[in-house]
Motif scaffolding. Structure first.
Motif, PDB file in Angstrom:
ATOM      1  N   ASN A   1       5.752 -12.307  45.790  1.00  0.00           N
ATOM      2  CA  ASN A   1       6.712 -11.696  44.861  1.00  0.00           C
ATOM      3  C   ASN A   1       7.005 -12.629  43.685  1.00  0.00           C
ATOM      4  O   ASN A   1       8.153 -12.768  43.256  1.00  0.00           O
TER       5      ASN A   1
ATOM      6  N   ALA B   1       8.382 -10.961  40.369  1.00  0.00           N
ATOM      7  CA  ALA B   1       9.766 -10.554  40.610  1.00  0.00           C
ATOM      8  C   ALA B   1      10.692 -11.761  40.602  1.00  0.00           C
ATOM      9  O   ALA B   1      11.811 -11.707  40.073  1.00  0.00           O
TER      10      ALA B   1
ATOM     11  N   GLY C   1       3.527  -6.622  46.793  1.00  0.00           N
ATOM     12  CA  GLY C   1       3.451  -7.975  46.275  1.00  0.00           C
ATOM     13  C   GLY C   1       2.898  -8.009  44.864  1.00  0.00           C
ATOM     14  O   GLY C   1       2.837  -6.990  44.168  1.00  0.00           O
ATOM     15  N   ASP C   2       2.446  -9.192  44.461  1.00  0.00           N
ATOM     16  CA  ASP C   2       2.021  -9.371  43.081  1.00  0.00           C
ATOM     17  C   ASP C   2       0.771  -8.571  42.739  1.00  0.00           C
ATOM     18  O   ASP C   2       0.614  -8.150  41.591  1.00  0.00           O
TER      19      ASP C   2
ATOM     20  N   PRO D   1      10.160  -5.705  45.294  1.00  0.00           N
ATOM     21  CA  PRO D   1       9.438  -6.832  45.904  1.00  0.00           C
ATOM     22  C   PRO D   1       9.310  -6.664  47.414  1.00  0.00           C
ATOM     23  O   PRO D   1      10.294  -6.737  48.146  1.00  0.00           O
TER      24      PRO D   1
ATOM     25  N   SER E   1      16.300  -8.747  45.846  1.00  0.00           N
ATOM     26  CA  SER E   1      15.574  -8.183  46.986  1.00  0.00           C
ATOM     27  C   SER E   1      16.462  -7.313  47.871  1.00  0.00           C
ATOM     28  O   SER E   1      15.946  -6.451  48.590  1.00  0.00           O
TER      29      SER E   1
END
Length: 302
Positions: A98, A101, A71-72, A93, A108
């Motif tokens: 995400n 992204a 994730g981020d 991602p 994805s």
């Protein structure tokens, strides 16, 4: 970046302690497609974000494309380690939000993502220096950071449920904060719920906090949600999903290259967040780093 045979070599960095099943479900078919195309793929498992950053720098020094898998938080950590180095980042991602992204239009589906990683050209995007730490998406200080802290402390709920419960607690107990916001040297005094210095338009698991933000304009969009009755604030929160909140008079957008966020009330402390992590408490100075990162991403829409 390419191997001697002209094929790209990838190092994928995964945190096995955070969303391991989602990361594996995304990475396994992607790695198979990359290898079938002749690319070399090495998977490194980090012991945490600091170790992930060290792994990213080592892989970049070897001329490899570094894949941030997750994730981020993970993508921000890996991308931040590569900022200003000239290395190339690929984003896989595999988290809940995400958000970075999403801003870049990273696909994805494994087949589309593999094609981008194998054939795409690196795109230069901005990053943020936040009190000396590189950040990709945004820096925020307010009820959102408190919600983040609440979610991290809960031991009963996991994932998005923990965040939603943490956010509800944060809003219900929130006292409006008195902010001193300095944008490119100009001071603004505001009272409200949060201040977000956004490079990317998305944050907080798919909320379009700064719908006009661009990652390649050399500017930060500074979104301020000012004082409002709590029922109205909940309406604003619902509108974050599509960006309609910026039409409300309680929401203000400033722009600049450097933003300092601090509290004007002596004795009060407030955490600030960055790419889903909580690096510290206010004050924070966020400075844009133009074209600091090279990332494999689709070309921006005209």
């Amino acid at each position: 970046m390419p191997s001697p045979e002209g094929r790209r070599a990838f190092t994928a960095i995964v945190n096995p302690a955070a969303g391991a099943s989602a990361s594996a479900a995304t990475l396994v078919p992607l790695a198979r497609l990359l290898r079938e195309a002749g690319a070399e793929v090495v998977v490194e498992y980090s012991r945490g974000l600091r170790h992930a950053a060290a792994l990213a720098r080592t892989a970049a020094d070897a001329g490899r494309v570094v894949l941030g898998v997750g994730g981020d938080g993970m993508v921000g950590c890996v991308g931040g380690a590569l900022a200003t180095t000239g290395a190339v980042l690929g984003i896989v991602p595999a988290g809940r939000g995400n958000d970075f992204a999403r801003q870049l239009g990273i696909p994805s589906r494994p087949d589309a993502l593999a094609r981008l990683l194998l054939e795409g050209e690196p795109r230069a995007v901005d990053a943020i220096d936040a009190n000396g730490t590189p950040v990709l998406g945004s820096v925020y200080a307010g009820v959102d950071a408190v919600a983040n802290a609440n979610a991290n402390r809960t031991r009963v709920l996991r994932g998005s449920a923990a965040y939603y419960v943490g956010a509800l607690r944060a809003v219900l107990t929130w006292r409006p904060a008195d902010y001193r916001i300095t944008v490119d040297g100009q001071e603004h005094r505001r009272t409200g719920y949060t201040v977000v210095a956004a490079n990317s338009g998305w944050y907080g698991f798919g909320r379009h906090i700064a719908p006009d933000a661009r990652v390649d304009d050399g500017l930060l969009d500074v979104v301020v949600i000012n004082r409002a009755p709590k029922p109205l604030f909940f309406a604003v929160m619902r509108e974050l999903e599509n960006g309609l909140h910026v039409r409300r008079p309680q929401v203000e957008v400033l722009r600049g290259r450097q933003v300092r966020i601090e509290l004007a009330t002596p004795g009060r402390t407030l955490p600030y967040g960055a790419d889903g992590e909580l690096p510290g408490v206010l004050p924070v100075t966020a400075t844009v780093l133009p074209e600091a990162l090279r990332v494999l991403a689709p070309d921006p829409a005209p």
